[in-house]
Design a protein around this motif. Sequence first.
Motif, PDB file in Angstrom:
ATOM      1  N   CYS A  71      42.574  47.094  40.476  1.00  0.00           N
ATOM      2  CA  CYS A  71      43.181  48.422  40.573  1.00  0.00           C
ATOM      3  C   CYS A  71      44.342  48.566  39.595  1.00  0.00           C
ATOM      4  O   CYS A  71      44.500  49.612  38.946  1.00  0.00           O
ATOM      5  N   LEU A  72      45.145  47.517  39.475  1.00  0.00           N
ATOM      6  CA  LEU A  72      46.249  47.547  38.517  1.00  0.00           C
ATOM      7  C   LEU A  72      45.724  47.678  37.089  1.00  0.00           C
ATOM      8  O   LEU A  72      46.273  48.436  36.269  1.00  0.00           O
ATOM      9  N   GLY A  73      44.665  46.935  36.786  1.00  0.00           N
ATOM     10  CA  GLY A  73      44.057  47.035  35.466  1.00  0.00           C
ATOM     11  C   GLY A  73      43.526  48.421  35.185  1.00  0.00           C
ATOM     12  O   GLY A  73      43.651  48.934  34.065  1.00  0.00           O
ATOM     13  N   LEU A 238      33.173  48.012  34.593  1.00  0.00           N
ATOM     14  CA  LEU A 238      33.793  47.239  35.666  1.00  0.00           C
ATOM     15  C   LEU A 238      34.136  45.830  35.197  1.00  0.00           C
ATOM     16  O   LEU A 238      35.205  45.298  35.520  1.00  0.00           O
ATOM     17  N   GLY A 239      33.214  45.231  34.433  1.00  0.00           N
ATOM     18  CA  GLY A 239      33.477  43.896  33.915  1.00  0.00           C
ATOM     19  C   GLY A 239      34.639  43.888  32.936  1.00  0.00           C
ATOM     20  O   GLY A 239      35.446  42.944  32.923  1.00  0.00           O
ATOM     21  N   LEU A 240      34.756  44.943  32.124  1.00  0.00           N
ATOM     22  CA  LEU A 240      35.833  45.035  31.152  1.00  0.00           C
ATOM     23  C   LEU A 240      37.200  45.046  31.855  1.00  0.00           C
ATOM     24  O   LEU A 240      38.109  44.292  31.495  1.00  0.00           O
ATOM     25  N   VAL A 241      37.324  45.901  32.874  1.00  0.00           N
ATOM     26  CA  VAL A 241      38.598  45.998  33.600  1.00  0.00           C
ATOM     27  C   VAL A 241      38.883  44.700  34.351  1.00  0.00           C
ATOM     28  O   VAL A 241      40.010  44.179  34.318  1.00  0.00           O
ATOM     29  N   LEU A 256      48.808  45.202  33.942  1.00  0.00           N
ATOM     30  CA  LEU A 256      48.990  46.613  33.611  1.00  0.00           C
ATOM     31  C   LEU A 256      49.145  46.805  32.105  1.00  0.00           C
ATOM     32  O   LEU A 256      48.477  47.642  31.497  1.00  0.00           O
ATOM     33  N   LEU A 257      50.030  46.021  31.487  1.00  0.00           N
ATOM     34  CA  LEU A 257      50.236  46.152  30.050  1.00  0.00           C
ATOM     35  C   LEU A 257      48.991  45.743  29.278  1.00  0.00           C
ATOM     36  O   LEU A 257      48.599  46.417  28.314  1.00  0.00           O
ATOM     37  N   THR A 258      48.356  44.653  29.668  1.00  0.00           N
ATOM     38  CA  THR A 258      47.181  44.171  28.946  1.00  0.00           C
ATOM     39  C   THR A 258      46.053  45.194  28.985  1.00  0.00           C
ATOM     40  O   THR A 258      45.434  45.493  27.951  1.00  0.00           O
ATOM     41  N   LEU A 292      45.159  51.751  45.705  1.00  0.00           N
ATOM     42  CA  LEU A 292      46.390  51.056  45.327  1.00  0.00           C
ATOM     43  C   LEU A 292      47.577  51.545  46.158  1.00  0.00           C
ATOM     44  O   LEU A 292      48.442  50.751  46.550  1.00  0.00           O
ATOM     45  N   MET A 293      47.619  52.834  46.471  1.00  0.00           N
ATOM     46  CA  MET A 293      48.701  53.364  47.299  1.00  0.00           C
ATOM     47  C   MET A 293      48.607  52.854  48.739  1.00  0.00           C
ATOM     48  O   MET A 293      49.621  52.585  49.396  1.00  0.00           O
ATOM     49  N   LEU A 294      47.390  52.723  49.237  1.00  0.00           N
ATOM     50  CA  LEU A 294      47.199  52.120  50.566  1.00  0.00           C
ATOM     51  C   LEU A 294      47.719  50.685  50.571  1.00  0.00           C
ATOM     52  O   LEU A 294      48.392  50.256  51.516  1.00  0.00           O
ATOM     53  N   VAL A 295      47.399  49.948  49.529  1.00  0.00           N
ATOM     54  CA  VAL A 295      47.868  48.575  49.398  1.00  0.00           C
ATOM     55  C   VAL A 295      49.394  48.533  49.386  1.00  0.00           C
ATOM     56  O   VAL A 295      50.025  47.671  50.010  1.00  0.00           O
ATOM     57  N   ALA A 296      50.010  49.487  48.677  1.00  0.00           N
ATOM     58  CA  ALA A 296      51.475  49.541  48.616  1.00  0.00           C
ATOM     59  C   ALA A 296      52.066  49.716  50.007  1.00  0.00           C
ATOM     60  O   ALA A 296      53.063  49.073  50.361  1.00  0.00           O
ATOM     61  N   GLY A 297      51.457  50.580  50.818  1.00  0.00           N
ATOM     62  CA  GLY A 297      51.953  50.796  52.169  1.00  0.00           C
ATOM     63  C   GLY A 297      51.827  49.566  53.043  1.00  0.00           C
ATOM     64  O   GLY A 297      52.702  49.290  53.875  1.00  0.00           O
ATOM     65  N   VAL A 298      50.763  48.809  52.861  1.00  0.00           N
ATOM     66  CA  VAL A 298      50.556  47.606  53.668  1.00  0.00           C
ATOM     67  C   VAL A 298      51.507  46.493  53.234  1.00  0.00           C
ATOM     68  O   VAL A 298      52.064  45.769  54.076  1.00  0.00           O
ATOM     69  N   LEU A 299      51.714  46.333  51.932  1.00  0.00           N
ATOM     70  CA  LEU A 299      52.509  45.216  51.423  1.00  0.00           C
ATOM     71  C   LEU A 299      54.012  45.429  51.564  1.00  0.00           C
ATOM     72  O   LEU A 299      54.772  44.468  51.523  1.00  0.00           O
ATOM     73  N   ALA A 300      54.463  46.675  51.688  1.00  0.00           N
ATOM     74  CA  ALA A 300      55.898  46.957  51.735  1.00  0.00           C
ATOM     75  C   ALA A 300      56.528  46.391  53.007  1.00  0.00           C
ATOM     76  O   ALA A 300      55.922  46.406  54.074  1.00  0.00           O
ATOM     77  N   ASP A 301      57.750  45.884  52.864  1.00  0.00           N
ATOM     78  CA  ASP A 301      58.503  45.325  53.992  1.00  0.00           C
ATOM     79  C   ASP A 301      59.708  46.220  54.257  1.00  0.00           C
ATOM     80  O   ASP A 301      60.575  46.385  53.392  1.00  0.00           O
TER      81      ASP A 301
END
Length: 411
Positions: A71-73, A238-241, A256-258, A292-301
């Motif tokens: 997702c970041l890629g 998909l393979g490229l990302v 992200l940068l790559t 990715l936003m769902l992941v952010a909500g789960v990972l946040a402390d």
Amino acid sequence: MRIFIGLVILVSLALFASSERFYGLRRTRIGAALTTGGWLMVGIGFAIGPHGMRLILPEQLLAVAPLIYFCLGWVGLMVGLQAHRSLPRVVPGRVFGLVVLDAAFSLLIIAASAELVMLSFGVDAWTAMPMALLIGIFGMGWSPEVKSLQRGLGDAEKVMPVVRAGAGLASMLALVLYGVLYTAFDFNPSAGEAMWSASRMFGGVGMSVLIGLAMGLLGKGLMTIAQRTEGEFLVVLLGLVSFTAGAATTLGCSPLLTAGVTGAVVVNLPGKTLERFQRVIVDAEQPVAMLLMLVAGVLADAAIGIMGVALVLLGLIARGGVKWIDRMHVRRSMNLTRTPPGMMSIARQSPLALALAVGYRMSLQAEAPAAPLGGAQLLMIVIVMGLVAEAMAIVHHESVQTAAAKESEPR
């Protein structure tokens, strides 16, 4: 089994966020504000995460880290696709000036404010600096969403293109600065403080550029061969990302940068394959971003502590000052007599900030003992600052609207 169930929940919610029914919500003013910045999905992630129903826990997500790196890629690739060689010709100089001004003052004012907060809590200056610069980078740019602020814009036809173009350019600059900082320091040395390394920085950035260039050229060739069928084309994409993000992560570079470099290479290569490539990327933007936003909500402390609260409060004040400077620059450069209500969009946080914060949360630096704050706490700070900035922009917009309506009333 629990990991599988968690993945099903996340993917199902992300797909729902890209459905026609959900798109109807995005066409409303409030829906546009909630969904474009990802706040609705962040809230759902928080609700199903460790601070809510505990359906999905951070350790489950970390067990399927390649999905997050993918997702970041994808986000990095989308940002890189904006870097077309024609930008200097088609984008007005005032937009470039606005972006440079915003970046400079974000790093100068927001980062300096964060540094002062951490110093006041006894953090070593060199150890505080990387995190302060990260917070400054997260504060760069603004949301390109203007639908929720379009009522009674006045000078909308002149201002909105500047807001949108500036948001895209600011995202590219923030991505590059984040990628540089990603490899410039190390929180892991036994001395208990951050260690800066110019060779590590240049080596990491150079590796990102080399991988991005190689994958862009290779991807262009493979997509040209596979363009006969949708299935082959999708597999190559998909393979490229996946390979780009995975290679960057394995070598200690920012995925992200790559991936952004890969996108910049692809968008500047000739051929008809590019149109199809961009169409597939844009079509998949919504579910990937929502996941990715769902992941952010789960990972946040939420346990950010007193120092975290101080960072949020002073950061919001500093960020408000930077965006006020941005708006004054737009007014002067465009000879506007007043600030159009829609320009309040500049006060909003860039959606890329959450992706960058998730990228940092997934790095080895995030949980190093010497780090002033953990990656999960920093992610929560970015979420809170973004939500407050969103609310303040909408409230300010409504107050300007009300004042303008009263002025126009016959006396």
